[in-house]
Design an enzyme around this catalytic site. Sequence first.
Site: not given
Length: 513
Positions: A269, A344, A378
């Site tokens: 990331e 995300k 993440c």
Amino acid sequence: MSEKLDLSKFEKKMIIRNIEERDLDELLKLQGKCFPGMTPWKREHLVSHLEHFPDGQFCAELDGKIIGSCSSLLINFDEYDDRHTWDDITDNGYITNHNPDGYNMYGIEVMVHPNYRRMKIGHRLYEARKDLARRLNLKSIIIGGRIPNYYKYADELTPREYVQQVMLHKIYDPVLSFQLLNEFTLMRINPNYLSDDLASYQYATLMEWNNVDYQPNTKRFYKTSHPVRICVVQYMMKQINSFEEFAKQVEYYTDVASDAGSDFAVFPEIFTTQLMSFHRETSPSKAIQRLTEYTEEYIELFTELAVRYNVNIIGGSHVVEEEGRIYNIAYLFRRDGTIEKQYKLHITRNERKWWGISRGDKVRVFDTDCGKIAIQICYDIEFPELARIATDKGAKIIFTPFCTEDRQSYLRVRYCAQARAVENQIYTVIAGTVGNLPQTENMDIQYAQSGIFAPSDFEFARDGIVVESNPNIEMVAIGDVDLEILRRKRQSGTVNQLKDRRKDIYTIMYDKD
């Protein structure tokens, strides 16, 4: 002299076509008319059918009105118990067990509006299935058929005797007689097949139509494994002086992945924040704005590397400005040169505070030459609903690029990734950054131990860990995952989390498609 007769006003347009999402409400109403007293489909069942096998869902439309439909999935029939039930063969109606490489089509429902029966609607739907079976080079079509007139004879005939009388044309059964007319032959009679089919006393005739045009595919018949090699890059964040220097490091790792015969190379990331190290911008918001200026160069670099080195690349993630907002986006660079992206969805406090990152709003699943995959960046892997949605959409591997600054943060990502592998019977992959960027605000320290995780069961890696890197050093970890073992264990594992879910008491509703 009379005008020429307009024949179009007399025409009735009958078509057989694939079901679309716009048809679902009409199909739910149709089922209530066709099967009164039986548990109907839920909308999420039909949505799942379209997600997993849209080509196998047909409807009959007359003058714009749906008057019949049929549903099916693909399986390898010899992997199922001889005494299977309808719930077993359909994953409780959701067909998440659909196998795109299966060589048997299994028909799970046919219905025709009561006002339109004896118009050969069912026959036309069966012919659509047969055409699809020929086109896909399937071995056969199998159905578990009701015997809805059996209740009239149950006191005097066993199910076997009743079926025999129907086959001799001494008794008429609306389902079995129809199937025999459509060239299906009897395989056996299964008890307890459909729990709410009281008219059939829960019995079903297992019938098969053999595709005489079938050409055996030896590779498919004897397939014992479907290995996918993954190279996880644990990337060192350190001072650099130009984009070219960054590109050389990225190409080096891509070359390593390619030399190892990897199908995927996975970067961490926001590892592109390394580019901020030579700008020395002290304001985090201005630094992140500068970083977005490299988006086109970043995309061009990874697209070229994926094609040149013949490896699919999960390009970590990069911050991108779109319509005045900044997003954290992970890109899939396929080795055929095509590109996909996943935003995300859950943004951490620091991302909002320092960089003003905005949230994405869709869970995406991507087709690759190794099967369906998903990317969850993440923090997203820490929300179990996202992995379940991706799994229900067909993902077999979830890639999680991450960036964490301490061991506690890292362990949240790792433990959740391992939990998602167990819960969903999938593989998960985490790739993180190590090192430090002391002159870069909000990116000063890094902690990672990257790895590949499997469900915890026999045939999978010990402890559910396919491979893991050493913590906090620059390196790659390369491991193989087997999608064929995964598929088999979803059917016959020690436990079957996907099949055993109590969808009668809880479901996950996805609102964005």
